[in-house]
Write a protein that holds these residues in place. Structure first.
Motif, PDB file in Angstrom:
ATOM      1  N   LYS A 203      63.767   6.424   1.154  1.00  0.00           N
ATOM      2  CA  LYS A 203      64.079   7.009  -0.147  1.00  0.00           C
ATOM      3  C   LYS A 203      64.835   5.978  -0.969  1.00  0.00           C
ATOM      4  CE  LYS A 203      66.221  10.970  -2.316  1.00  0.00           C
ATOM      5  NZ  LYS A 203      66.986  12.188  -2.135  1.00  0.00           N
ATOM      6  N   SER A 204      64.181   5.448  -2.002  1.00  0.00           N
ATOM      7  CA  SER A 204      64.877   4.503  -2.863  1.00  0.00           C
ATOM      8  C   SER A 204      65.562   5.288  -3.965  1.00  0.00           C
ATOM      9  CB  SER A 204      63.902   3.486  -3.439  1.00  0.00           C
ATOM     10  OG  SER A 204      62.929   4.139  -4.204  1.00  0.00           O
ATOM     11  N   GLY A 205      66.417   4.621  -4.703  1.00  0.00           N
ATOM     12  CA  GLY A 205      67.129   5.289  -5.779  1.00  0.00           C
ATOM     13  C   GLY A 205      68.434   5.908  -5.326  1.00  0.00           C
ATOM     14  N   VAL A 206      68.742   5.805  -4.034  1.00  0.00           N
ATOM     15  CA  VAL A 206      69.999   6.310  -3.516  1.00  0.00           C
ATOM     16  C   VAL A 206      70.955   5.130  -3.429  1.00  0.00           C
ATOM     17  CG1 VAL A 206      71.134   7.423  -1.568  1.00  0.00           C
ATOM     18  CG2 VAL A 206      68.836   8.119  -2.219  1.00  0.00           C
ATOM     19  N   LEU A 207      72.159   5.322  -3.898  1.00  0.00           N
ATOM     20  CA  LEU A 207      73.116   4.228  -3.914  1.00  0.00           C
ATOM     21  C   LEU A 207      73.746   4.000  -2.552  1.00  0.00           C
ATOM     22  CD1 LEU A 207      75.107   4.915  -7.215  1.00  0.00           C
ATOM     23  CD2 LEU A 207      73.082   3.504  -6.889  1.00  0.00           C
ATOM     24  N   SER A 208      73.853   2.740  -2.185  1.00  0.00           N
ATOM     25  CA  SER A 208      74.636   2.388  -1.002  1.00  0.00           C
ATOM     26  C   SER A 208      76.101   2.357  -1.427  1.00  0.00           C
ATOM     27  CB  SER A 208      74.212   1.004  -0.485  1.00  0.00           C
ATOM     28  OG  SER A 208      74.597   0.004  -1.404  1.00  0.00           O
ATOM     29  N   ALA A 209      76.981   2.237  -0.475  1.00  0.00           N
ATOM     30  CA  ALA A 209      78.406   2.145  -0.800  1.00  0.00           C
ATOM     31  C   ALA A 209      78.664   0.919  -1.675  1.00  0.00           C
ATOM     32  CB  ALA A 209      79.225   2.075   0.487  1.00  0.00           C
ATOM     33  N   GLN A 210      77.972  -0.183  -1.390  1.00  0.00           N
ATOM     34  CA  GLN A 210      78.147  -1.399  -2.185  1.00  0.00           C
ATOM     35  C   GLN A 210      77.625  -1.204  -3.609  1.00  0.00           C
ATOM     36  OE1 GLN A 210      79.836  -4.302  -1.245  1.00  0.00           O
ATOM     37  NE2 GLN A 210      79.715  -4.550  -3.449  1.00  0.00           N
ATOM     38  N   ASP A 211      76.479  -0.507  -3.745  1.00  0.00           N
ATOM     39  CA  ASP A 211      75.948  -0.215  -5.083  1.00  0.00           C
ATOM     40  C   ASP A 211      76.973   0.583  -5.893  1.00  0.00           C
ATOM     41  OD1 ASP A 211      73.432  -1.379  -4.531  1.00  0.00           O
ATOM     42  OD2 ASP A 211      72.636   0.524  -3.785  1.00  0.00           O
ATOM     43  N   ALA A 212      77.534   1.602  -5.265  1.00  0.00           N
ATOM     44  CA  ALA A 212      78.513   2.452  -5.950  1.00  0.00           C
ATOM     45  C   ALA A 212      79.742   1.638  -6.351  1.00  0.00           C
ATOM     46  CB  ALA A 212      78.909   3.626  -5.063  1.00  0.00           C
ATOM     47  N   ALA A 213      80.192   0.753  -5.455  1.00  0.00           N
ATOM     48  CA  ALA A 213      81.349  -0.083  -5.762  1.00  0.00           C
ATOM     49  C   ALA A 213      81.043  -1.026  -6.921  1.00  0.00           C
ATOM     50  CB  ALA A 213      81.776  -0.875  -4.527  1.00  0.00           C
ATOM     51  N   ASN A 214      79.837  -1.600  -6.931  1.00  0.00           N
ATOM     52  CA  ASN A 214      79.447  -2.506  -8.015  1.00  0.00           C
ATOM     53  C   ASN A 214      79.392  -1.778  -9.354  1.00  0.00           C
ATOM     54  OD1 ASN A 214      79.158  -4.608  -6.181  1.00  0.00           O
ATOM     55  ND2 ASN A 214      76.948  -4.383  -6.015  1.00  0.00           N
ATOM     56  N   ILE A 215      78.828  -0.586  -9.364  1.00  0.00           N
ATOM     57  CA  ILE A 215      78.736   0.190 -10.597  1.00  0.00           C
ATOM     58  C   ILE A 215      80.122   0.616 -11.064  1.00  0.00           C
ATOM     59  CG2 ILE A 215      77.909   2.366 -11.581  1.00  0.00           C
ATOM     60  CD1 ILE A 215      75.336   1.937  -9.870  1.00  0.00           C
ATOM     61  N   GLU A 216      80.963   1.049 -10.115  1.00  0.00           N
ATOM     62  CA  GLU A 216      82.320   1.442 -10.480  1.00  0.00           C
ATOM     63  C   GLU A 216      83.078   0.265 -11.095  1.00  0.00           C
ATOM     64  OE1 GLU A 216      86.246   3.628  -8.630  1.00  0.00           O
ATOM     65  OE2 GLU A 216      84.898   2.601  -7.252  1.00  0.00           O
ATOM     66  N   GLU A 217      82.921  -0.917 -10.509  1.00  0.00           N
ATOM     67  CA  GLU A 217      83.588  -2.111 -11.045  1.00  0.00           C
ATOM     68  C   GLU A 217      83.107  -2.401 -12.471  1.00  0.00           C
ATOM     69  OE1 GLU A 217      84.011  -6.912 -10.203  1.00  0.00           O
ATOM     70  OE2 GLU A 217      82.834  -5.689  -8.824  1.00  0.00           O
ATOM     71  N   MET A 218      81.798  -2.292 -12.702  1.00  0.00           N
ATOM     72  CA  MET A 218      81.242  -2.540 -14.022  1.00  0.00           C
ATOM     73  C   MET A 218      81.798  -1.527 -15.039  1.00  0.00           C
ATOM     74  SD  MET A 218      77.270  -2.547 -15.317  1.00  0.00           S
ATOM     75  CE  MET A 218      77.067  -0.806 -14.978  1.00  0.00           C
TER      76      MET A 218
END
Length: 150
Positions: free
Chosen positions: A43-58
């Protein structure tokens, strides 16, 4: 206060080497989407913990930047109908678009670490008209500035 990101899909990335062992190649974490095993299905489109951290930082950086916040406020006023449509989407679609946008930003940042190389790659991919090519060859930094402006 929430920040809405409007993402557009990109059909291809310019200047992105396919192999990670050549000098200057894009690191694997920038090329491959993280996928989560959901009982045999990917299932693509689900955020990994790193994805979430990157988006939060942005988002945190955007909130701290007055110019960005002014732009967001203006966009909210100018794009009310589009934002209303976004609210109708499934959260997974929005997260997938945010992840894709984040990946595009990271790839762009990586490419523009070397403005001359970015110019060469974009020229090779036919993304720069001949008239603009002359000014970018004189000032490769201008290409980055104008590309990031949109």
């Amino acid at each position: 206060m929430g920040i809405f990101l409007v993402a557009t899909q990109t059909a291809a990335q310019f200047g992105v080497p396919k192999v990670n062992n050549e000098e200057g190649a894009i690191p694997n974490e920038l090329l491959h989407e993280q996928e989560i095993d959901t009982g045999g299905e990917q299932k693509s489109g689900v955020l990994s913990a790193q994805d979430a951290a990157n988006i939060e930082e942005m988002i945190m950086k955007a909130k701290a930047d007055l110019e960005t916040m002014n732009m967001v406020t203006k966009l909210k006023g100018d794009m009310g109908a589009e934002i209303a449509e976004l609210k109708k989407l499934e959260p997974e679609e929005i997260l997938g678009a945010m992840k894709e946008t984040m990946n595009d930003i990271r790839l762009s940042e990586y490419l523009f670490k070397d403005n001359k190389r970015a110019l060469k790659e974009m020229e090779k991919d036919g993304m720069i008209n001949k008239e603009s090519l002359k000014k970018y060859k004189k000032n490769p930094k201008l290409l980055e500035d104008e590309t990031k402006k949109g």
